[in-house]
Design a protein around this motif. Structure first.
Motif, short mmCIF file in Angstrom:
data_model
loop_
_atom_site.label_atom_id
_atom_site.label_comp_id
_atom_site.label_asym_id
_atom_site.label_seq_id
_atom_site.Cartn_x
_atom_site.Cartn_y
_atom_site.Cartn_z
N GLY A 175 0.81 -1.21 0.00
CA GLY A 175 0.00 0.00 0.00
C GLY A 175 0.84 1.25 0.00
N VAL A 176 1.92 1.24 0.80
CA VAL A 176 2.84 2.38 0.84
C VAL A 176 3.49 2.59 -0.53
N ALA A 177 3.88 1.51 -1.19
CA ALA A 177 4.52 1.60 -2.50
C ALA A 177 3.57 2.13 -3.57
N TRP A 178 2.33 1.64 -3.58
CA TRP A 178 1.35 2.11 -4.56
C TRP A 178 1.03 3.59 -4.34
N GLY A 179 0.95 4.01 -3.10
CA GLY A 179 0.72 5.42 -2.81
C GLY A 179 1.82 6.30 -3.38
N THR A 180 3.05 5.84 -3.26
CA THR A 180 4.20 6.58 -3.79
C THR A 180 4.14 6.66 -5.30
N LEU A 181 3.81 5.55 -5.95
CA LEU A 181 3.76 5.49 -7.41
C LEU A 181 2.74 6.48 -7.98
N ILE A 182 1.54 6.43 -7.45
CA ILE A 182 0.48 7.31 -7.96
C ILE A 182 0.81 8.78 -7.71
N ALA A 183 1.33 9.08 -6.52
CA ALA A 183 1.64 10.46 -6.17
C ALA A 183 2.76 11.04 -7.02
N ARG A 184 3.77 10.23 -7.33
CA ARG A 184 4.91 10.74 -8.12
C ARG A 184 4.47 11.19 -9.50
N TYR A 185 3.66 10.40 -10.17
CA TYR A 185 3.24 10.79 -11.52
C TYR A 185 2.28 11.97 -11.49
N THR A 186 1.49 12.08 -10.43
CA THR A 186 0.64 13.26 -10.27
C THR A 186 1.51 14.50 -10.11
N GLY A 187 2.58 14.40 -9.31
CA GLY A 187 3.50 15.53 -9.10
C GLY A 187 4.19 15.93 -10.39
N LEU A 188 4.61 14.95 -11.20
CA LEU A 188 5.27 15.25 -12.47
C LEU A 188 4.31 15.99 -13.41
N LEU A 189 3.07 15.53 -13.48
CA LEU A 189 2.08 16.18 -14.34
C LEU A 189 1.87 17.63 -13.90
N LEU A 190 1.78 17.86 -12.60
CA LEU A 190 1.60 19.21 -12.08
C LEU A 190 2.80 20.09 -12.43
N ALA A 191 4.02 19.56 -12.29
CA ALA A 191 5.23 20.33 -12.60
C ALA A 191 5.25 20.75 -14.07
N VAL A 192 4.86 19.84 -14.96
CA VAL A 192 4.84 20.16 -16.40
C VAL A 192 3.81 21.24 -16.69
N VAL A 193 2.65 21.16 -16.06
CA VAL A 193 1.62 22.18 -16.24
C VAL A 193 2.13 23.55 -15.79
N LEU A 194 2.78 23.61 -14.62
CA LEU A 194 3.33 24.87 -14.12
C LEU A 194 4.41 25.41 -15.05
N LEU A 195 5.23 24.52 -15.56
CA LEU A 195 6.31 24.92 -16.47
C LEU A 195 5.74 25.59 -17.72
N PHE A 196 4.74 24.97 -18.33
CA PHE A 196 4.19 25.53 -19.56
C PHE A 196 3.34 26.77 -19.28
#
Length: 433
Positions: A184-205
Motif C-alpha cells: 500500500g505504501v509503494a502504490w501510494g508513492t507510485l500514484i503520487a509521483r506521476y501526479t507531481g510530475l504532471l503538475l510540474a509540467v503544467v506549471l512549467l508551460f
C-alpha cells in the motif's frame, strides 16, 4: 534586502522539504503500528535501496540548479532552457535503464544486505512496485532544479506539497482502509509521483512558455555546454554516491544487529532527516543566490549570501537539537507504540540530539559549492569523510561499541564534511573581490 531574498527562497524550500520527511515519518508510523516489527524493517530497507538508486541521480536537481542560476545571472535565456532540456534527456535515458535492469538491481541489493527472511520478503514486494516511479522521480529532479535556478522556490514547494499530501492520503487509505501493508505504501508513492510530475509540467508551460521558445535543438548536444554539464554532474554524482553509500551502509549494518535495532535506528534516522530537510531550505537558497551572483560577477553578494545562510541554517540545527533533547520519548511515541523499539531507540538518542547541529555546517556548504559549481572540492570532501572518517570510525569502534559505533561514525562523518569544506572555501568560494 539580501536576507529577504534568502528567506523568500528558503521558506518555500523548508516547507516543501519538510513534507518529504513528513511522508517518511507517516510511512514509518503507519507500519510501525502494525503487529510485526519486520514491516518497519522492510520500509527502512526498501527506502535505503531507493535512496541508493534515486539519490545517485540527485545531480539532476543540484547540477541543474547551479547551471541554470548562473545562466539566469548572465541573462542567457537560451542556455537556461537548454540546461533543462539536457537534464530531462539524461533523466529519460537513465529511467529507461533502471527499468530494464530492475531484476538485477533487486538481486544485487538483497545479496549485499543482511536481513531476516521476513524483512527481505516484504522489501521485495515494496521494490517491485516502487521501481516504476523512476521516470517521474528523475523528471521531477530536473524540473524542480530548473525552477530553483530560475529563483523560483514557490513552484517546487507547490509540487512537493501536493505530491506528498496525496502520497500520505493514499498511504493511510491503502494501509488502514484496505488493510494493505508495504504494498500500500509503494502504490501510494507510485500514484503520487506521476501526479507531481504532471503538475510540474503544467506549471512549467503556464509560467515559462516564453522561455521555452529559447530551445534550439542543435544546441542540445553542443560540445562545450555538454562538457560543463557532465563535469559538474559527474562530481555531484560521485559525491552523492558516497553519501548514499554511507547511509546505505548504516541501514545495512543496522539490519545485521536485528529487527528491533533496525526499527529503532530507522526512526532515529528519520529524525536526522527531518532536520536536514529544514536546514536544506537555506542550502537551496544558497544554491540559487550564489549561482546567480557568481554568474553576474558579484563576489561581495556571494560572501554575504554565505554569511546569512550559515546564520539561519545553524540556528535551525541548534533549535532542533534542543527540541530533541527535551521531547525525546514523546517524539518516539509518535512513530511507534512498540515499547521494545522505543526502549532501544532511547539507548542511542543522544546521537540524535547532537546530529542536527553538527550536520548543519555541511548542508549549508553543499548548497554554496553547488551554486558556485565548485563541485570538485565538494566531491573530494565527501570522499575523504567517507573513506577517511566514517568507515575507519565504524570498524575501529564496532568491536567495543556495537550499534553506538554506527552512530559515532555517522556523527564524525558529518563533522568531517563541514570541516573539510570550510578549509576549501577560501580558495574556491570566498575569493578576494
Amino acid at each position: 534586502m539580501l536576507n529577504r531574498k534568502i528567506l523568500n527562497l528558503a521558506i518555500p524550500n523548508i516547507i516543501s522539504n519538510l513534507s518529504v520527511p513528513l511522508l517518511g515519518a507517516v510511512d514509518t508510523a503507519l507500519v510501525g503500528h502494525l503487529e510485526e516489527a519486520y514491516y518497519l524493517g522492510a520500509i527502512a530497507l526498501g527506502g535505503m535501496i531507493f535512496n541508493f538508486i534515486f539519490w545517485g541521480f540527485g545531480f539532476l536537481r543540484m547540477g541543474t540548479t547551479g547551471l541554470t542560476a548562473q545562466a539566469f545571472g548572465e541573462e542567457n535565456k537560451n542556455e537556461s532552457i537548454m540546461t533543462l532540456a539536457r537534464a530531462l534527456t539524461v533523466a529519460g535515458l537513465f529511467s529507461l535503464l533502471l527499468l530494464l535492469l530492475q531484476v538485477w538491481i533487486a538481486d544485487l541489493s538483497f545479496w549485499l544486505v543482511e536481513a531476516s527472511p521476513e524483512v527481505e520478503h516484504y522489501t521485495r514486494i515494496y521494490f517491485n512496485i516502487r521501481i516504476y516511479t523512476a521516470p517521474a522521480t528523475l523528471g521531477l529532479y530536473a524540473i524542480n532544479g530548473w525552477f530553483l535556478g530560475m529563483q523560483n522556490a514557490r513552484y517546487p514547494m507547490i509540487v512537493t506539497i501536493v505530491l506528498n499530501a496525496l502520497n500520505i492520503a493514499l498511504d493511510v487509505y491503502f494501509v488502514y482502509s484496505l488493510g494493505m501493508h508495504v504494498d500500500g505504501v509503494a502504490w501510494g508513492t507510485l500514484i503520487a509521483r506521476y501526479t507531481g510530475l504532471l503538475l510540474a509540467v503544467v506549471l512549467l508551460f503556464t509560467r515559462y512558455r516564453a522561455w521555452l521558445s529559447g530551445y534550439v535543438h542543435t544546441l542540445l548536444l553542443e560540445m562545450e555546454a555538454l562538457k560543463k554539464f557532465f563535469f559538474v554532474n559527474r562530481d555531484i554524482f560521485i559525491r552523492t554516491l558516497c553519501l548514499i553509500f554511507t547511509f546505505s551502509f548504516f541501514t545495512a549494518k543496522s539490519a545485521s544487529f536485528g529487527d528491533v535495532v533496525l526499527a529503532a535506528n530507522s526512526i532515529l534516522l528519520q529524525l536526522w532527516m527531518i532536520v536536514s530537510y529544514g536546514t536544506d531550505g537555506f542550502a537551496y537558497a544558497a544554491e540559487s543566490l550564489v549561482g546567480r551572483h557568481t554568474g553576474s560577477g558579484q563576489q561581495k553578494r556571494v560572501k554575504l549570501t554565505v554569511k546569512y545562510c550559515f546564520i539561519w541554517g545553524t540556528g535551525i540545527g541548534l533549535l532542533a537539537s534542543a527540541v530533541y533533547a527535551v521531547f525525546n520519548v514523546h517524539i518516539l511515541q509518535i512513530f511507534t507504540d512498540q515499547q521494545e523499539v522505543i526502549d532501544m531507540a532511547m539507548i542511542y538518542f543522544l546521537w540524535t540530539v547532537a546530529g542536527p547541529l553538527v550536520s548543519s555546517f555541511s548542508y549549508i556548504w553543499d548548497g554554496v559549492f553547488i551554486g558556485a559549481t565548485a563541485t570538485g572540492p565538494m566531491r573530494d570532501a565527501m570522499i575523504m569523510a567517507t573513506l577517511g572518517c566514517f568507515l575507519p570510525a565504524y570498524f575501529i569502534g564496532v568491536p567495543f561499541l556495537d550499534n553506538h559505533a554506527l552512530w559515532m561514525a555517522l556523527t564524525l562523518f558529518m563533522i568531517a564534511r563541514g570541516v573539510t569544506l570550510t578549509c576549501y572555501a577560501p580558495r574556491h568560494i570566498l575569493r578576494a573581490t
